[in-house]
Design an enzyme around this catalytic site. Structure first.
Site, PDB file in Angstrom:
ATOM      1  NE  ARG A 249      -3.671  -1.508   2.753  1.00  0.00           N
ATOM      2  CZ  ARG A 249      -3.401  -2.234   3.855  1.00  0.00           C
ATOM      3  NH1 ARG A 249      -2.290  -1.722   4.637  1.00  0.00           N
ATOM      4  NH2 ARG A 249      -3.977  -3.310   4.100  1.00  0.00           N
TER       5      ARG A 249
ATOM      6  CB  SER B  21       6.422  -6.601   7.370  1.00  0.00           C
ATOM      7  OG  SER B  21       5.688  -5.311   7.199  1.00  0.00           O
TER       8      SER B  21
ATOM      9  CG  ASP C 237       4.693  -6.077   9.816  1.00  0.00           C
ATOM     10  OD1 ASP C 237       5.639  -6.481  10.701  1.00  0.00           O
ATOM     11  OD2 ASP C 237       4.054  -7.088   9.354  1.00  0.00           O
TER      12      ASP C 237
END
Ligand code: BG6
Ligand code: GLC
Ligand code: GLC
Length: 954
Positions: free
Chosen positions: A579, A640, A694
């Site tokens: 994203r 992440s 994350d």
């Protein structure tokens, strides 16, 4: 005296009324010629009527009137058939039915036998034939061999046992079993028993069956409402002589149907007229409301004995039926059965004979104590008296045994009485069978139903006329059905053995399933050990000693305090979606605009340059769409993967995890790689301020709402956690006061072998086939990227063992990643019926039965439960460490959580919380689900960094 409407007695109807065996002329034609019955009256003899005797001319009228009551017209039969059918259909629909309706009990027998069943089986029969209990040794030869005659032994159950405590009855049964087995020369290891228990029962499995109510001559206490299989097992254990596995319990009708000789086409109805009466048949499962099944067939025990629709039975019931019912063990119940079952036929004959004697028509108007005693005329007596070949002499002898003085015409009249009672029984039974046949024809949507009906029970065996009346009447009532009647084999014993064979196979499958799932079922001690090992690994990792936990400093020193402000760009790479986000942090709150972009697998596993170019392309696209081109907003990068950070904006990728393996990235600073890609794409300016994991993004994001949030947890594609550690414990960073968020990278926990005891062969399979074998052990037991694969490997194993999918391996199941983790969430959803579970699996191209679907569900549950518990043990280790760090008796803390598995699975979050409560009882832990993703957290980290940088400049 009742007026007899002679015009009712049309020849064809009278023909149906009394069809005597051996071609006797129908009674009504005969009656006129009987003439006055000679009355022999003995003055003052005991039991003889003295007064009010009919004059001789009344006698034949009296007999006529009496037997007239047993007449059931064709119209009445049709009404009974229709009412029974209505009652059956209502019960199938699951509508509340009164006790007087048929019960329609599912039996868990789903198919008629294939004929391939083989092995030795012990069959115990209770309740079919009066006061006797039968034990059989049945050998099934499969398709190959010839049929072997079973060995059997019959035991008489003493009346006090039939009416005493239930335990006594089952102990008696266990005793008979061992007496029978003692006498057998066979090998008695691993005995497999089928229990034929012929009373209405609610079955909840092939070997679980609760008695609803006793019928026929039984009334033992403490059995109704209990599982009769368990009672039998307990009694066998008390007896202690043999070790016997009770695999199946079946109604006698089911045994009758299942034992039907193969080769005569499908036999899908079992009809029993013995002590009681009942039928079973194969119903379409989708029509049985109580079953959660839309395919295949299931055998239903109709339990038509309890049918007593007053509207249609009322006109048929005679004064004798009422008297019989009053005197029975269960007045008011089983009214239909009491007109048909062998337990009652002799009694009905006795009541009629006593009545006729008392009215002076029979036996010179004399009764006898025997004639007036319940149970003195049995089904066998009726059979003998009715048998034309036995002749009048035999009838005489029998009646004399009852202490009756038999006159010249008495024998013949008694034969008529027997025939009347039996004929009515056969015709009523035909009406009920016709109802079942109409039901079958209707549910199969067939114009002409061709069907075989297996018949069993002493009434068929002893009264050949019963079958012929039945057949004839069925033809009349169900003309669209072509029915062949087939006598049962070994009194249904063979059928019971067949069901037992299937049940034993299923039980063996269940054992194999359990064996394979057992390693997934972790007990408290195992979980506590995981917690302790995790704790030890954390400490070592923090100290910089060898540990599978890297415990990476993140340079995030505080959770948000609410003063953060500004517009930020954020990237979120490493979960299911990539994203790009615009995060606006104002005094009024946080506003996020974001877009999901795809990172195709070939990019994630291609070259590093390609991957970072793709990321920059997406950012540029996003900026254009948001009108941000040319602006250089501060950017926070949620990345992440495990990175060694030397500051907020520096992160060296240690190794890829999950599905990524882009080349030339490991060992590089990810922020540099991104800046280089920006440089390659001229005319773009970006200001990368912070790189965050994350877990950290999630903790920060939730921390903005709840200052107690000091732990971040991800259970999605991968799994990991971060938490606020005392800086003094972090060897890699200088300083003794304050806190620092530590990215544990717990996915790698166990890579040093510490989890090996818990790892199953399925975990090893998944690991071997992954792109990073030997790495991320904990993650591979917990996270979404792997759970589906674990399930798939278990399914493959169970298939190869023949437990699933009939042992047939499908190409689909061999395909990696075909079984997505989202299927676990769907399959385990409580609101899903088993048939929906099956639909999900069928969509995967797995052809399965309901048994298969249930097993797949259990596999999913075992795998996801272990995952959630392991995750809980990890969280327990973290919160306990925080509590001890702070020297607190009790800690109250929140955990920010994200990840599709955690959010979508119906039970995962509950299991994690329960495990934490169990393992860390001194910590009150609240789990907060992150709604905004970690991008918001990355922006907040960026905001803090900008503020600090500004302050430094001032
Ligand atoms: C998202 C976060 O909501 O959850 C990501 O924004 C995170 O940063 C992800 O990686 C984890 O879940 P999954 O299921 O997408 O791997
Ligand atoms: C009774 C029982 C039934 C059985 C039948 C024949 O009606 O309730 O279960 O099948 O007798 O034995
Ligand atoms: C993997 C990564 C880790 C990440 C986790 C959850 O374990 O190594 O950094 O936090 O997945 O996405």
């Amino acid at each position: 005296m009742r007026h007899i409407e002679r015009e009712e007695l049309k020849p064809e109807e009278s023909d149906q009324l009394l069809l005597l065996p051996g071609g006797h002329p129908p009674l009504w034609n005969h009656m006129d010629s009987i003439g006055p019955v000679g009355l022999q009256q003995r003055e003052g003899a005991p039991g003889c009527s003295q007064e009010g005797l009919p004059c001789p001319s009344d006698s034949s009228e009296l007999v006529l009137e009496c037997l007239q009551q047993f007449k059931v017209t064709e119209t009445q039969l049709q009404q009974i058939q229709a009412s029974l059918l209505g009652s059956m259909e209502q019960a199938l629909r699951g509508q509340a039915t009164p006790a007087s309706a048929v019960r329609m009990l599912p039996t868990y027998v789903g198919s008629t036998p294939h004929g391939t069943e083989q092995g030795d089986f012990v069959v115990l029969e209770l309740g079919a034939t009066g006061a006797s209990l039968r034990v059989l040794w049945v050998t099934l030869m499969g398709t190959e061999g010839h049929r072997m005659e079973p060995q059997s032994q019959e035991f008489v159950i003493p009346p006090e046992v039939m009416l005493g405590p239930g335990q006594q009855l089952f102990d008696f049964a266990a005793h008979c079993l061992s007496e029978f087995l003692d006498a057998l020369p066979m090998d008695k290891q691993g005995l497999q028993l089928g229990f034929s228990f012929s009373f209405p029962c609610h079955q909840t499995g092939l070997d679980r069956s609760t008695l609803i109510s006793w019928t026929k001559g039984f009334r033992c206490s403490g059995v109704e409402g209990h599982d009769v299989v368990q009672l039998l097992r307990d009694a066998i254990e008390r007896q202690g002589a043999y070790s016997i596995d009770v695999f199946a319990v079946v109604n006698d009708t089911v045994g009758t149907m299942m034992g039907c000789e193969p080769g005569v086409g499908p036999c899908e109805v079992g009809l029993v007229v013995d002590t009681g009466t009942n039928a079973c048949y194969m119903e379409e499962a989708r029509h049985v409301a109580v079953l959660d099944e839309d395919r295949g067939r299931v055998c239903i025990s109709v339990e038509w004995g309890s049918f007593s629709d007053d509207g249609v039975l009322g006109p048929v019931l005679t004064t004798f039926d009422h008297a019989l019912d009053r005197e029975s063990l269960n007045p008011g119940a089983q009214r239909f059965e009491k007109m048909i079952g062998g337990l009652y036929l002799g009694e009905l004959v006795r009541l009629v004979l006593a009545h006729l004697a008392q009215r002076g028509v029979l036996f010179g108007g004399c009764t006898s104590p025997a004639l007036l005693s319940r149970g003195s005329i049995l089904l066998d007596h009726v059979a003998e008296m009715e048998d034309p070949l036995a002749g009048a002499a035999r009838v005489h002898a029998l009646l004399q045994d009852l202490g009756l003085s038999v006159g010249a015409s008495d024998a013949e009249l008694v034969q008529y009485v027997c025939a009347a009672v039996l004929t009515r029984a056969a015709r009523l039974c035909a009406a009920a069978l016709a109802a079942v046949l109409s039901r079958l024809q209707h549910s199969r949507e067939q114009q002409m139903l061709q069907i075989a009906v297996a018949t069993g029970g002493r009434v068929f065996e002893r009264h050949p006329s019963f079958l012929s009346v039945l057949q004839k009447t069925v033809m009349l009532l169900a003309p669209q059905c072509d029915v062949s009647f087939i006598p049962s084999v070994d009194g249904g014993g063979r059928g019971v053995a067949m069901v037992t064979a299937v049940a034993a196979r299923l039980a063996a499958h269940r054992r194999l399933l359990e064996e394979n799932l057992a390693p997934f079922r972790l007990n408290h001690n195992q979980l506590a050990a995981v917690q302790a090992q995790m704790r030890e690994a954390m400490v070592k990792g923090l100290r910089g000693e060898a540990s599978s936990l890297r415990m990476l400093p993140t340079y995030v020193r505080a959770t948000p305090d609410g003063t953060e402000r500004g517009d930020f760009l954020a990237l979120d790479l490493g979960g299911t979606n990539f994203r790009v986000l615009l995060v606006r942090v104002t005094a009024g709150g946080v506003k996020i605009t974001s877009q999901v972009y795809s990172i195709p697998e070939d990019v994630a596993q291609g070259s590093g340059q390609q991957l970072f170019d793709r990321i920059v392309d997406c950012i540029v696209d996003f900026q254009q769409k948001q009108g941000l081109s040319g602006q250089s907003l501060p950017l926070g990068f949620t990345f992440s993967f495990p990175c060694r950070q030397l500051g907020l904006d520096q992160g060296i990728l240690l190794n890829w995890t999950k599905g990524f393996s882009a080349s030339d990235c490991e060992g590089q600073d990810v922020v540099c790689l991104l800046r280089e890609a920006i440089g390659r794409r001229q005319a773009v300016e970006l200001n990368v301020v912070a790189i965050v994991n994350d877990t950290v993004g999630t903790m920060m994001s939730c921390g903005y709402e709840d200052p107690r949030c000091e732990v971040g947890l991800i259970v999605g594609t991968g799994t990991n956690a971060c938490y606020m550690e005392e800086l003094r414990n972090v060897a890699a960073v200088a300083g003794d006061s304050g806190h620092m968020c530590i990215n544990m990278e717990w996915g790698a926990f166990g890579d040093d072998g510490s989890l090996d005891l818990l790892r199953t062969c399925f975990d090893a399979n998944v690991d071997q086939a992954s792109i990073n074998p030997g790495k991320q052990s904990f993650e591979k037991m917990i996270s979404g990227m792997y759970l589906g694969e674990i399930v798939r490997h278990i399914l493959l194993r169970l298939t190869s063992l023949g437990v699933l999918f009939r042992g047939q391996q499908t190409q689909r199941l061999q395909t990696r990643d075909i079984f997505k983790t989202k299927f676990l969430s769907e399959i385990e959803s409580d609101s899903l019926a088993l048939r929906q579970v099956r639909a999900i699996l069928e969509d995967l191209g797995l052809p399965l039965t309901s048994d298969d679907a249930l097993m797949v569900l259990e596999v999913c549950q075992a795998v996801s439960q272990r995952a959630a518990q392991l995750c809980g043990a990890g969280v327990a280790a973290v919160v306990e460490k925080i509590r001890e760090n702070r020297g607190l008796e009790e800690l109250t803390v929140s955990v920010g959580v994200d990840g599709t598995l955690y959010k979508l699975h119906p039970h995962f979050s509950g299991l994690v919380a329960a495990t934490v409560r169990e393992l860390a009882p001194r910590c009150a832990v609240t789990f907060l689900q992150s709604e905004d993703g970690s991008g918001k957290g990355a922006a907040l980290v960026t905001a803090v960094a900008c503020r600090l940088a500004q302050m430094a400049r001032v």
